[in-house]
Design a protein around this motif. Structure first.
Motif, PDB file in Angstrom:
ATOM      1  N   LEU A  33       0.814  -1.227   0.000  1.00  0.00           N
ATOM      2  CA  LEU A  33       0.000   0.000   0.000  1.00  0.00           C
ATOM      3  C   LEU A  33       0.839   1.264   0.000  1.00  0.00           C
ATOM      4  O   LEU A  33       0.332   2.347  -0.255  1.00  0.00           O
ATOM      5  N   ASN A  34       2.113   1.099   0.353  1.00  0.00           N
ATOM      6  CA  ASN A  34       3.019   2.242   0.375  1.00  0.00           C
ATOM      7  C   ASN A  34       2.571   3.324   1.352  1.00  0.00           C
ATOM      8  O   ASN A  34       2.528   4.510   1.024  1.00  0.00           O
ATOM      9  N   MET A  35       2.177   2.890   2.525  1.00  0.00           N
ATOM     10  CA  MET A  35       1.855   3.845   3.587  1.00  0.00           C
ATOM     11  C   MET A  35       2.204   3.212   4.933  1.00  0.00           C
ATOM     12  O   MET A  35       2.260   1.993   5.040  1.00  0.00           O
ATOM     13  N   PRO A  36       2.491   4.061   5.956  1.00  0.00           N
ATOM     14  CA  PRO A  36       2.809   3.488   7.261  1.00  0.00           C
ATOM     15  C   PRO A  36       1.623   2.701   7.805  1.00  0.00           C
ATOM     16  O   PRO A  36       0.486   3.162   7.665  1.00  0.00           O
ATOM     17  N   PHE A  37       1.914   1.557   8.379  1.00  0.00           N
ATOM     18  CA  PHE A  37       0.793   0.767   8.912  1.00  0.00           C
ATOM     19  C   PHE A  37       1.184   0.082  10.210  1.00  0.00           C
ATOM     20  O   PHE A  37       2.364  -0.037  10.544  1.00  0.00           O
ATOM     21  N   GLU A  38       0.157  -0.328  10.945  1.00  0.00           N
ATOM     22  CA  GLU A  38       0.380  -1.197  12.103  1.00  0.00           C
ATOM     23  C   GLU A  38      -0.740  -2.228  12.105  1.00  0.00           C
ATOM     24  O   GLU A  38      -1.829  -1.970  11.593  1.00  0.00           O
ATOM     25  N   VAL A  39      -0.450  -3.399  12.638  1.00  0.00           N
ATOM     26  CA  VAL A  39      -1.461  -4.434  12.772  1.00  0.00           C
ATOM     27  C   VAL A  39      -1.638  -4.671  14.268  1.00  0.00           C
ATOM     28  O   VAL A  39      -0.718  -5.106  14.941  1.00  0.00           O
ATOM     29  N   VAL A  40      -2.805  -4.310  14.781  1.00  0.00           N
ATOM     30  CA  VAL A  40      -3.050  -4.457  16.207  1.00  0.00           C
ATOM     31  C   VAL A  40      -3.860  -5.721  16.435  1.00  0.00           C
ATOM     32  O   VAL A  40      -5.031  -5.797  16.064  1.00  0.00           O
ATOM     33  N   CYS A  41      -3.226  -6.732  17.017  1.00  0.00           N
ATOM     34  CA  CYS A  41      -3.931  -7.981  17.309  1.00  0.00           C
ATOM     35  C   CYS A  41      -4.308  -8.009  18.775  1.00  0.00           C
ATOM     36  O   CYS A  41      -3.479  -7.749  19.644  1.00  0.00           O
ATOM     37  N   ILE A  42      -5.557  -8.316  19.045  1.00  0.00           N
ATOM     38  CA  ILE A  42      -6.023  -8.354  20.424  1.00  0.00           C
ATOM     39  C   ILE A  42      -6.263  -9.792  20.810  1.00  0.00           C
ATOM     40  O   ILE A  42      -7.105 -10.475  20.215  1.00  0.00           O
ATOM     41  N   ASN A  43      -5.524 -10.266  21.789  1.00  0.00           N
ATOM     42  CA  ASN A  43      -5.770 -11.610  22.291  1.00  0.00           C
ATOM     43  C   ASN A  43      -6.891 -11.530  23.319  1.00  0.00           C
ATOM     44  O   ASN A  43      -6.731 -11.006  24.410  1.00  0.00           O
ATOM     45  N   ASP A  44      -8.037 -12.067  22.936  1.00  0.00           N
ATOM     46  CA  ASP A  44      -9.240 -11.945  23.755  1.00  0.00           C
ATOM     47  C   ASP A  44      -9.373 -13.150  24.683  1.00  0.00           C
ATOM     48  O   ASP A  44     -10.316 -13.919  24.600  1.00  0.00           O
ATOM     49  N   GLY A  45      -8.387 -13.305  25.552  1.00  0.00           N
ATOM     50  CA  GLY A  45      -8.445 -14.396  26.530  1.00  0.00           C
ATOM     51  C   GLY A  45      -8.445 -15.784  25.909  1.00  0.00           C
ATOM     52  O   GLY A  45      -9.152 -16.669  26.377  1.00  0.00           O
ATOM     53  N   SER A  46      -7.658 -15.979  24.863  1.00  0.00           N
ATOM     54  CA  SER A  46      -7.610 -17.295  24.206  1.00  0.00           C
ATOM     55  C   SER A  46      -7.105 -18.361  25.166  1.00  0.00           C
ATOM     56  O   SER A  46      -6.266 -18.096  26.019  1.00  0.00           O
ATOM     57  N   ARG A  47      -7.614 -19.565  24.965  1.00  0.00           N
ATOM     58  CA  ARG A  47      -7.143 -20.667  25.809  1.00  0.00           C
ATOM     59  C   ARG A  47      -6.195 -21.589  25.055  1.00  0.00           C
ATOM     60  O   ARG A  47      -5.762 -22.595  25.585  1.00  0.00           O
ATOM     61  N   ASP A  48      -5.915 -21.251  23.802  1.00  0.00           N
ATOM     62  CA  ASP A  48      -4.971 -22.074  23.051  1.00  0.00           C
ATOM     63  C   ASP A  48      -3.634 -21.330  22.911  1.00  0.00           C
ATOM     64  O   ASP A  48      -3.314 -20.481  23.731  1.00  0.00           O
ATOM     65  N   ARG A  49      -2.862 -21.612  21.850  1.00  0.00           N
ATOM     66  CA  ARG A  49      -1.525 -21.021  21.733  1.00  0.00           C
ATOM     67  C   ARG A  49      -1.510 -19.663  21.028  1.00  0.00           C
ATOM     68  O   ARG A  49      -0.443 -19.175  20.655  1.00  0.00           O
ATOM     69  N   THR A  50      -2.657 -19.056  20.874  1.00  0.00           N
ATOM     70  CA  THR A  50      -2.743 -17.770  20.166  1.00  0.00           C
ATOM     71  C   THR A  50      -1.719 -16.749  20.669  1.00  0.00           C
ATOM     72  O   THR A  50      -0.957 -16.177  19.890  1.00  0.00           O
ATOM     73  N   LEU A  51      -1.681 -16.564  21.978  1.00  0.00           N
ATOM     74  CA  LEU A  51      -0.801 -15.545  22.546  1.00  0.00           C
ATOM     75  C   LEU A  51       0.666 -15.878  22.301  1.00  0.00           C
ATOM     76  O   LEU A  51       1.464 -15.020  21.923  1.00  0.00           O
ATOM     77  N   GLU A  52       0.985 -17.146  22.505  1.00  0.00           N
ATOM     78  CA  GLU A  52       2.350 -17.617  22.291  1.00  0.00           C
ATOM     79  C   GLU A  52       2.803 -17.321  20.857  1.00  0.00           C
ATOM     80  O   GLU A  52       3.895 -16.783  20.618  1.00  0.00           O
ATOM     81  N   ILE A  53       1.940 -17.652  19.896  1.00  0.00           N
ATOM     82  CA  ILE A  53       2.284 -17.426  18.488  1.00  0.00           C
ATOM     83  C   ILE A  53       2.419 -15.929  18.212  1.00  0.00           C
ATOM     84  O   ILE A  53       3.355 -15.494  17.542  1.00  0.00           O
ATOM     85  N   LEU A  54       1.527 -15.138  18.761  1.00  0.00           N
ATOM     86  CA  LEU A  54       1.577 -13.687  18.544  1.00  0.00           C
ATOM     87  C   LEU A  54       2.885 -13.114  19.069  1.00  0.00           C
ATOM     88  O   LEU A  54       3.536 -12.293  18.421  1.00  0.00           O
ATOM     89  N   GLU A  55       3.296 -13.562  20.256  1.00  0.00           N
ATOM     90  CA  GLU A  55       4.535 -13.033  20.841  1.00  0.00           C
ATOM     91  C   GLU A  55       5.747 -13.436  20.008  1.00  0.00           C
ATOM     92  O   GLU A  55       6.703 -12.681  19.882  1.00  0.00           O
TER      93      GLU A  55
END
Ligand code: UDP
Ligand code: MG
Length: 323
Positions: A33-55
């Motif tokens: 897109l050629n513009m500054p961006f950020e991707v904000v992922c919110i871990n909504d209390g997952s009980r699987d490995r979501t947080l681990e993978i995100l980190e």
């Protein structure tokens, strides 16, 4: 390079199977897109490995911000948390399960560039079961009628919001809210476009039928007092009906004599009709006041933030933050 910054907000609840596939498709699109961006992922209390993978992803994906909520607060609360952390001028929300293809993001950016401040979407070729589609068509229509908000597709979360609209939403914290509907309240120049819709890439839908129903209930009670008003109308109608029936019975009793009225039984009925009617009326009136109190009192925090990682200033431990 565009000087506007883009934030993409993705709520995640038990999405361990989707994250990598999602990022592999999303980041190239954003980089293109050629513009500054950020991707904000919110871990909504997952009980699987979501947080681990995100980190883990934090280390190799510049632009990724991870927001960790203290427990599961639901999709809309998670998006609210994302709004409060996003720093972009244009903010796009999407699901983690790739039902909203990331390749559609440039379409939304194009609408932002045209000056629209709220970009709604309508799912094209929707990949859900027939029953889900029918249910959502019916509810979309009822909700549109009741809440007075006309959106063609409430359910699609691939949406765009300008900074102003997001600030508006954040300034109006409600415990249970439905963001696409709330956003229409703050938008000056909204538009709706068609986007592709795909099947869930992996994992299961986090919405059971019951949760869907409760979401619709949020939408209805959050934006309209109609359900309570109905009680009031029915009550008023019953009270008048009762009064009328009572008058007719008393009239006939006088005309035909005590024998017709079964020696007072009918008169008793007349009184009963009237009293029952009055009760409904009173209930409806109470409902009206309760509704108003309910509206005034709905100021609970939407989410509790635990920490945020990925910001340049370093990690931030927030533990509790009330909007
Ligand atoms: N989600 C969430 N918290 C929840 C439920 C869902 O953050 O309590 C997220 C989920 O991870 C996904 C998005 O909300 O990114 C939409 O959920 P899902 O795909 O299960 O909903 P559906 O597409 O079936 O309506
Ligand atoms: Mg989905």
């Amino acid at each position: 390079m565009d000087k506007n910054r883009l934030s993409v907000i993705i709520p995640m609840y038990n999405e361990e199977e989707s994250i990598e596939v999602l990022f592999d498709r999303l980041f190239p699109v954003l980089e293109g897109l050629n513009m500054p961006f950020e991707v904000v992922c919110i871990n909504d209390g997952s009980r699987d490995r979501t947080l681990e993978i995100l980190e883990r992803e934090l280390k190799r994906r510049p632009g990724l911000v991870v927001v960790n909520l203290a427990r599961n607060f639901g999709q809309h609360a998670a998006v609210m948390a994302g709004f409060s952390e996003a720093q972009g001028d244009w903010i796009i929300t999407m699901d983690a399960d790739l039902q909203n293809p990331p390749e559609e993001i440039p379409k939304l950016v194009k609408e932002f560039k045209k000056g629209h401040d709220l970009i709604g979407t309508i799912r094209e070729g929707r990949q859900d079961t027939y029953f889900r589609r029918l249910a959502s068509r019916i509810t979309n229509r009822i909700v549109a009628r009741i809440s007075g908000i006309s959106l063609h597709d409430f359910g699609c979360m691939l949406r765009g919001y300008s900074r102003e609209v997001v600030e508006g939403i954040l300034s109006n914290p409600e415990y249970r809210t439905f963001i696409p509907a709330l956003a229409t309240f703050f938008a000056r120049n909204p538009v709706e476009i068609y986007v592709r819709h795909e099947e869930r890439a992996a994992g299961q839908s986090k919405y059971s039928l019951l949760r869907l129903f409760s979401l619709q209930l949020d939408l209805m009670t959050g934006f309209s007092m109609w359900p309570l008003r109905i009680l009031f109308f029915v009550g008023t109608f019953m009270a008048f009906g009762g009064l009328l029936a009572a008058a007719v019975i008393v009239g006939l009793r006088i005309y035909y004599g005590a024998g017709w009225a079964a020696e007072g039984v009918f008169t008793l009925f007349a009184a009963l009709f009237f009293l029952v009617g009055c009760q409904f009326f009173a209930l409806g009136l109470l409902g009206e006041y309760i509704g108003r109190i309910f509206q005034a009192v709905r100021k609970r925090p939407t989410f509790i933030l635990e920490w945020v990682k990925g910001r340049e200033k370093g990690e931030r431990k927030v533990l509790m933050r009330l909007p």
